[in-house]
Design an enzyme around this catalytic site. Structure first.
Site, PDB file in Angstrom:
ATOM      1  N   LYS A 299      46.082  54.305  30.630  1.00 14.81           N
ATOM      2  CA  LYS A 299      44.708  54.195  31.055  1.00 14.81           C
ATOM      3  C   LYS A 299      44.291  55.744  31.228  1.00 14.81           C
ATOM      4  CE  LYS A 299      43.056  51.470  35.310  1.00 14.81           C
ATOM      5  NZ  LYS A 299      43.576  51.117  36.200  1.00 14.81           N
TER       6      LYS A 299
ATOM      7  N   SER B 199      41.564  45.316  36.808  1.00 12.30           N
ATOM      8  CA  SER B 199      40.946  46.608  35.754  1.00 12.30           C
ATOM      9  C   SER B 199      42.195  47.579  34.786  1.00 12.30           C
ATOM     10  CB  SER B 199      40.590  48.314  36.759  1.00 12.30           C
ATOM     11  OG  SER B 199      41.616  48.671  37.216  1.00 12.30           O
TER      12      SER B 199
ATOM     13  N   SER C  35      45.287  45.849  39.986  1.00  9.21           N
ATOM     14  CA  SER C  35      45.134  46.104  38.793  1.00  9.21           C
ATOM     15  C   SER C  35      45.665  46.383  37.913  1.00  9.21           C
ATOM     16  CB  SER C  35      43.783  47.344  38.539  1.00  9.21           C
ATOM     17  OG  SER C  35      42.867  47.127  38.992  1.00  9.21           O
TER      18      SER C  35
HETATM   19  N1  GLN Z   1      40.522  43.321  41.710  1.00  8.82           N
HETATM   20  C1  GLN Z   1      40.043  44.743  42.280  1.00  8.82           C
HETATM   21  C2  GLN Z   1      38.638  45.842  42.962  1.00  8.82           C
HETATM   22  O1  GLN Z   1      38.131  45.508  42.126  1.00  8.82           O
HETATM   23  C3  GLN Z   1      41.461  45.143  42.666  1.00  8.82           C
HETATM   24  C4  GLN Z   1      41.750  46.668  41.756  1.00  8.82           C
HETATM   25  C5  GLN Z   1      42.463  47.624  41.588  1.00  8.82           C
HETATM   26  O2  GLN Z   1      43.227  47.703  41.392  1.00  8.82           O
HETATM   27  N2  GLN Z   1      41.841  48.760  41.038  1.00  8.82           N
HETATM   28  O3  GLN Z   1      38.915  46.736  43.773  1.00  8.82           O
END
Ligand code: GLN
Length: 483
Positions: free
Chosen positions: A76, A151, A175
């Site tokens: 990532k 994400s 994410s």
């Molecule tokens: N969907 C959550 C957010 O937008 C989690 C994102 C993540 O785990 N990086 O913060």
């Protein structure tokens, strides 16, 4: 070869059936062919990849190979990697080439793993759909109209589309698990403090945790063996004896106590997902598990608590992007303050700005007690819910997300709806617990659905055992999108 697991690739490399250079070449060719449509990678650099692959082949020839030497891996774009652009999905870091590597990257490198490239993601890991990337949305290989989840959407798609045999992601509020669920891959977010955050671009430091995404639980265990471990550069890294996460994979599940939280099967869960999760539970029952009902009464408060705490920490972490030291700087400005303002206005996307505004607000004098402190108290209550539940069971099972992947654009203009889709994942991060997603079936529209397994602190080996036994009894994880 393209469909092989890490375990199989390791065997093929050891037997000499394939070299690391041949393997890397196959994946690079596939990335070249499919990435223009999928947009799973932000950066690829064939020369660098092949150089690493040649070094891995040389290490093997010299008899210095470990089990994963020469096996390719995608990162990532949030993990700093020396000499590679590390954008974190943001225009702010579009020109940033990392001068050093994250602890996990160093570990994978030391294990001889070969970098395939850097995967797309929501900007600064903020999002649940991968639509917030400066580099454009990632497509779900099962259905190009669907979001891949976020994400870590690029990492999930890379694995699902077999552009990489495995990838690393990060999980602040879901994410790793949510894109794994939407793309039909296996992913695990370890107990907070297990994987070093050093060199991982910070979003919400008390929640962020890196972890593996792969085709199988067994592969996740192999990767976790590589990346987990104490790091003196991360003050929240836990000093514990090293573990072999594969050690209990083969244990039968007889007598396993599985907790089903009442609140996870209530209003808001789609029929499709409920059915898939139910049939996964039935399978585990056939494998010898015993089901008990548990309660996590504060689940519904996880959304407001998370969406106060995460933005608060983000607003502080992201203050470093000021245009002075690195990253984007506005081309034209009148004075220093104007430079800051223009740089941040140009460098950050809408969702990131929204979080900075919310975070700054909840931390401000006069609102701190009402929002931030309150959220911290809720966080404790949520952790207590889990503590009580784990007195009655070994693992907790439930859905990862309320629905299968939604359409690209469907929730893009409705941040609150988007936040609500995180209901089953956020509390795990707030409590610091490990959670994973395992492919468990498909919704009526053909989009994958994952089963969430939540474990008590440091019970990753147990969770991987449950997932592995489930994968021996089912073939959901082996299904592939037609590309
Ligand atoms: N969907 C959550 C957010 O937008 C989690 C994102 C993540 O785990 N990086 O913060």
């Amino acid at each position: 070869m393209i469909n092989a697991t890490l375990k199989e690739l390791s065997r093929h490399l050891t037997s000499g059936e394939v070299t690391s250079v041949e393997l890397a070449t196959q994946y690079l060719d596939r990335i070249k062919a499919l990435n223009p449509a999928l947009n799973a990678f932000i950066t690829i650099d064939g020369e660098k990849t092949l150089e690493e692959a040649r070094a891995a082949d040389a290490a093997r020839a010299a008899g210095e190979a470990g089990p994963l030497t020469g096996v390719p891996l995608a990162y990532k774009d949030i993990f700093c990697q020396e000499g590679w652009k590390t954008s974190c999905g943001s225009r702010m870091l579009d020109n940033f080439v990392a001068p050093y590597s994250a602890h996990v990257v160093e570990r994978c490198r030391a294990a001889g793993m070969v970098t395939l490239g850097r995967t797309n993601m929501d900007e600064f890991a903020m999002g649940s759909s991968n639509e917030n990337s400066y580099y454009g949305p990632v497509k779900n290989p099962w259905d190009f109209n669907a979001i891949p989840g976020g994400s870590s959407g690029g990492s999930a798609v890379a694995v699902a589309a077999r552009l990489a045999p495995a990838a690393l992601g990060t999980d602040t509020g879901g994410s790793i698990r949510q894109p794994a669920s939407h793309c039909g891959v296996t992913g695990i977010k370890p107990t907070y403090g297990t994987v070093s955050r050093y060199g991982m671009v910070a979003f919400a430091s008390s929640l962020d945790q890196g972890g593996p995404m792969a085709q199988t639980a067994e592969d996740c265990a192999l990767l976790l063996n590589v990346i987990a471990g104490f790091d003196s550069h991360d003050s929240t890294s836990l000093e514990r004896a090293p573990e072999d996460y594969t050690r209990s994979l083969e244990q039968p599940l007889t007598g396993l106590k599985v907790g089903l939280p009442r609140e996870y099967f209530a209003e808001g869960l789609s029929e499709d997902v409920a059915q898939v999760v139910q049939s996964a539970i039935d399978t585990l029952r056939q494998l010898g598990a015993e089901v008990v009902e548990v309660s996590l009464p504060n689940t519904r408060l996880s959304i407001p608590a998370y969406y106060v705490i995460a933005p608060a920490e983000a607003s502080s972490n992201l203050s470093r992007y000021d245009g002075v030291r690195y990253g984007h700087r506005a081309a034209e400005y009148s004075d220093l303050v104007d430079m800051y303002e223009r740089t941040r206005a140009e460098g950050f996307g809408d969702e990131v700005k929204r979080r900075i505004l919310v975070g700054t607000y909840v931390l401000s004098h006069g609102y701190y007690d009402a929002y931030y402190l309150k959220a911290q108290k809720i966080r404790r209550l949520i952790a207590d819910d889990f503590r009580k539940a784990f007195e009655r069971c070994d693992v907790i099972l439930g859905p990862v997300a309320p629905t299968a992947a939604f359409d690209i654009g469907q929730l893009a203009d409705d941040p609150v709806q988007m936040y609500l889709s995180d209901i089953y994942t956020l509390s795990i991060n707030l409590a610091g617990l490990p959670g994973m997603s395992v492919p468990a079936g498909f919704a009526g529209n053909g989009r994958p659905v994952g089963l969430q397994i939540v474990g008590n602190y440091f019970s990753e080996a147990k969770m991987l055992n449950v997932a592995h036994q489930f994968q021996l009894a089912t073939d959901w994880h082996a299904r592939r999108p037609v590309l």
